[in-house]
Design a protein around this motif. Structure first.
Motif, PDB file in Angstrom:
ATOM      1  N   LEU A 127     -22.718 -35.610 -19.097  1.00 37.32           N
ATOM      2  CA  LEU A 127     -21.634 -36.461 -19.569  1.00 37.32           C
ATOM      3  C   LEU A 127     -22.098 -37.256 -20.776  1.00 37.32           C
ATOM      4  CD1 LEU A 127     -20.438 -37.839 -16.118  1.00 37.32           C
ATOM      5  CD2 LEU A 127     -19.357 -36.044 -17.480  1.00 37.32           C
ATOM      6  N   THR A 186     -21.666 -40.489 -23.147  1.00 32.73           N
ATOM      7  CA  THR A 186     -21.229 -41.859 -22.890  1.00 32.73           C
ATOM      8  C   THR A 186     -21.592 -42.771 -24.053  1.00 32.73           C
ATOM      9  OG1 THR A 186     -21.329 -43.693 -21.296  1.00 32.73           O
ATOM     10  CG2 THR A 186     -23.374 -42.481 -21.675  1.00 32.73           C
ATOM     11  N   LEU A 223     -24.563 -46.329 -21.571  1.00 37.12           N
ATOM     12  CA  LEU A 223     -25.542 -45.653 -20.713  1.00 37.12           C
ATOM     13  C   LEU A 223     -25.921 -46.462 -19.479  1.00 37.12           C
ATOM     14  CD1 LEU A 223     -27.306 -43.122 -20.374  1.00 37.12           C
ATOM     15  CD2 LEU A 223     -29.094 -44.292 -21.654  1.00 37.12           C
ATOM     16  N   MET A 281     -23.298 -46.592 -16.722  1.00 31.18           N
ATOM     17  CA  MET A 281     -23.105 -45.255 -16.161  1.00 31.18           C
ATOM     18  C   MET A 281     -24.267 -44.869 -15.243  1.00 31.18           C
ATOM     19  SD  MET A 281     -20.213 -43.687 -17.030  1.00 31.18           S
ATOM     20  CE  MET A 281     -20.419 -41.925 -17.353  1.00 31.18           C
ATOM     21  N   TYR A 321     -23.755 -44.051 -11.208  1.00 30.60           N
ATOM     22  CA  TYR A 321     -24.100 -42.780 -10.568  1.00 30.60           C
ATOM     23  C   TYR A 321     -25.229 -42.938  -9.555  1.00 30.60           C
ATOM     24  CZ  TYR A 321     -20.658 -40.101 -13.028  1.00 30.60           C
ATOM     25  OH  TYR A 321     -19.452 -39.613 -13.450  1.00 30.60           O
ATOM     26  N   LEU A 334     -26.816 -37.955 -18.458  1.00 35.76           N
ATOM     27  CA  LEU A 334     -25.991 -38.867 -19.245  1.00 35.76           C
ATOM     28  C   LEU A 334     -26.617 -39.011 -20.618  1.00 35.76           C
ATOM     29  CD1 LEU A 334     -25.614 -41.514 -16.413  1.00 35.76           C
ATOM     30  CD2 LEU A 334     -23.871 -39.879 -17.138  1.00 35.76           C
ATOM     31  N   ASP A 347     -26.267 -40.903 -24.344  1.00 35.79           N
ATOM     32  CA  ASP A 347     -25.678 -41.947 -25.181  1.00 35.79           C
ATOM     33  C   ASP A 347     -25.789 -41.476 -26.622  1.00 35.79           C
ATOM     34  OD1 ASP A 347     -24.819 -44.223 -26.478  1.00 35.79           O
ATOM     35  OD2 ASP A 347     -26.076 -45.584 -25.324  1.00 35.79           O
TER      36      ASP A 347
END
Length: 196
Positions: free
Chosen positions: A23, A25, A28, A31, A35, A64, A66
């Motif tokens: 994903l 984002t 960061l 997120m 998670y 994730l 950024d």
């Protein structure tokens, strides 16, 4: 045995499994925190611009990134609708619901689709996540339900109250009974709170 690479056949070989989801984002830290909480995950690697998280034997299930210039999600655009995570039992799904609730993470929609009993959540970027349990013992039984009249009439499902689900389990009701979908007749996407 070495495959015949020169005559590979008409059907593409299926993967062994789905390994991970990445994903993008622009936030960061929130997120990563979400998670870790939502999945009970641990961080395999984290830097100022990326993080890799896992909750099982895979080295990472969620990554994730950024990426500079990333703008907020546009909910009505094409793309991934949600990511689904399966639990081994209805009791495990209900326990994870209560654990998340205690940490301030609440579902935005709870629905028995027929093949699954599902709770939907939203991460800090607005990505939707499904926590589910299979309602049938076999994939064949789930497919048979999906090919039947009840699913044709209502492919969306029947909403439920997660606290009522917990109460039913606490009262000793059999999971197979609790997982049976209540039939409500025709229902289309226009009634889905996540889409409409």
């Amino acid at each position: 045995m070495t495959p015949d690479f020169d005559h590979p056949g008409a059907q593409v070989k299926s993967p062994a499994k789905l390994a991970h989801v990445v994903l993008r984002t622009n936030q960061l830290s929130p997120m990563v925190a979400f998670y870790k909480t939502f999945l009970g995950a641990s961080v395999t690697f984290e830097s100022a611009s990326m993080a890799f998280l896992t909750y099982d034997d895979e080295h990472h299930r969620i990554a994730l990134l950024d990426v500079p210039g990333t703008r907020p999600k546009v909910p009505s655009s094409c793309g991934l609708e949600h990511i689904a995570f399966t639990f081994a039992s209805l009791s495990d799904l209900a326990l994870a619901y209560r654990q998340r609730k205690a940490l301030g993470v609440l579902p935005i929609w709870c629905v028995n689709h027929g093949p699954t009993t599902s709770m939907y959540y939203r991460d800090p970027d607005g990505n939707q996540l499904e926590a589910q349990v299979d309602n049938f013992e076999t994939a064949e039984a789930a497919k048979a339900f999906m090919m039947g009249k009840a699913f044709e009439e209502n492919p969306v499902g029947t909403d439920f109250d997660p606290e009522e689900l917990v109460r039913r389990l606490q009262n000793g009701e059999n999971e197979e009974v609790v997982k049976r979908r209540v039939e409500i007749g025709r229902r289309g996407f226009e009634t889905v709170p996540l889409i409409a």
